[in-house]
Design an enzyme around this catalytic site. Sequence first.
Site, PDB file in Angstrom:
ATOM      1  N   ASP A  91       0.837  -1.200   0.000  1.00  0.00           N
ATOM      2  CA  ASP A  91       0.000   0.000   0.000  1.00  0.00           C
ATOM      3  C   ASP A  91       0.870   1.247   0.000  1.00  0.00           C
ATOM      4  O   ASP A  91       2.074   1.181   0.314  1.00  0.00           O
ATOM      5  CB  ASP A  91      -0.943   0.002   1.208  1.00  0.00           C
ATOM      6  N   ASP A 122       8.665   3.873  -1.482  1.00  0.00           N
ATOM      7  CA  ASP A 122       7.989   3.452  -0.244  1.00  0.00           C
ATOM      8  C   ASP A 122       6.635   2.839  -0.558  1.00  0.00           C
ATOM      9  O   ASP A 122       5.651   3.547  -0.676  1.00  0.00           O
ATOM     10  CB  ASP A 122       7.829   4.667   0.664  1.00  0.00           C
ATOM     11  N   GLU A 153      -0.036  -0.671   5.767  1.00  0.00           N
ATOM     12  CA  GLU A 153       0.989  -0.145   6.678  1.00  0.00           C
ATOM     13  C   GLU A 153       0.882   1.350   6.853  1.00  0.00           C
ATOM     14  O   GLU A 153       1.054   1.880   7.944  1.00  0.00           O
ATOM     15  CB  GLU A 153       2.383  -0.521   6.167  1.00  0.00           C
ATOM     16  N   GLU A 158      -0.710  -1.135  12.768  1.00  0.00           N
ATOM     17  CA  GLU A 158      -0.832  -1.881  14.025  1.00  0.00           C
ATOM     18  C   GLU A 158      -1.717  -3.108  13.877  1.00  0.00           C
ATOM     19  O   GLU A 158      -1.693  -4.008  14.712  1.00  0.00           O
ATOM     20  CB  GLU A 158      -1.349  -0.965  15.137  1.00  0.00           C
ATOM     21  N   HIS A 418       6.323   9.939   0.846  1.00  0.00           N
ATOM     22  CA  HIS A 418       5.195  10.656   1.441  1.00  0.00           C
ATOM     23  C   HIS A 418       5.058  12.071   0.881  1.00  0.00           C
ATOM     24  O   HIS A 418       4.295  12.869   1.416  1.00  0.00           O
ATOM     25  CB  HIS A 418       5.309  10.737   2.970  1.00  0.00           C
TER      26      HIS A 418
END
Length: 448
Positions: A91, A122, A153, A158, A418
């Site tokens: 993802d 990423d 992720e 979590e 990001h």
Amino acid sequence: MTPDEIEGAVAAGLPQAVEDLKRLVAIPSVAFPGHPEEPVHAAAAATEELLRSAGLPHVRQIPVDGSFPAVYAEAPAPPGAPTVLLYAHYDVQPAGDPLLWRTPAFEPTEIDGALYGRGAADDKSGVISHVAALRVFQGRFPVGVKVIIEGQEEYAGERLEAFVERNPELLRADAIIVADTGNPHVDDPAVTTSLRGMGAFTVEVRTLSESLHSGTFGGAAPDALAALIRMLAALHDDNGDIRVPGLPRGVFLGAGPSEEEFRKGAGVLDGVSLVGSGSLADRLWASYAITVTGLDVPTVAGAINAVQPVARARVTVRVPPAADPRTAVESVVDFLNQVAPWGVKVGFSDYVAGSGFLADSGGAARTALNEAMERAYGRPPRDVGTGGSIPLVSTLAKQFPAASILLFGAEDDDASIHAPNERVDLAELRRNILAEALFLQRYGAATA
């Protein structure tokens, strides 16, 4: 296989690896609420297909409660050989403002030896690094192999942590490669040995039952936004160091970036000072950091002449590797309660916490990785830290305390993860694939 044979196989397989990466990057697998789910499932299916192409005999998608599926694969270990777990995620972050991208975010574009697109670094580079390294061995792996590729992720990692805790035998391994980091610079080999943990919460300040005309009531009516600003400003002193008791500065035993490198990489404007004290390595990798990441207040465009009755902020706390993020958050919350002015009503909600990680730099796995990276890069790696958090790593460390956890990858610090114009340097990707393949061979031989 000899190192020369492995290097030749990586070079021969690189064009296919790049094409596979392009196909994966073209899938907008944003696993955030409000985004289409179909592309995320498409990326899972593509990842499953890629792992099959790497010669792994057992590949399947596995459900993760409250999340998108993970893709799992395994191959048994040869007699006496160790098992290596490979991790990455398929993802990606949302693309953000398309006007800030020089090329479309989900149209992978190759420019000057780099591939641009959301997720190119990423962490779809991590997926492809694993696939390409495994292809070298044509199904005859020198170690046992387990692969777990996560599907959410970036938004809710979590959830995989809980899966790991419930299914330890599925993922048990002697060494674990987490391909979700990178080198400080292209062709600057490094292993990430230190991760800060993270805590976060939302703070809300209330002062009035409703907003009031600032002309009629301003000057006497308590403004919730003004109170919140005072509270947040109190978290740091004039130098930028944290004022919260119990959150001392730490020390990182290694070299960090120079101030010039950091200012350039961070885009700090001329004449603007860096904040905090101690070395940059201390501040970035071994100390606490508190950041206000969001505010719920009227926008400038929508502002009216009113005293605000309520204001909210999202606060994150980065925590040194050995510290407890929950304790750190409690310290910040206590401090904000203490400095709240005028008897305002303060509430806290939406807590999250994830522990940091500090690696052991010894052992057979790290020795094999040092040798592999020296061959791939021409010099041995150095230890670095990162201020970012990968909560799954601390979960893996707790579940498998005897395993060596190795963090490296193709996400160099200039990859703009990001951010708009994310890219992966393709020469760096090749070296990373080679390092992983050499590691698998050397680790298997060292422990045979």
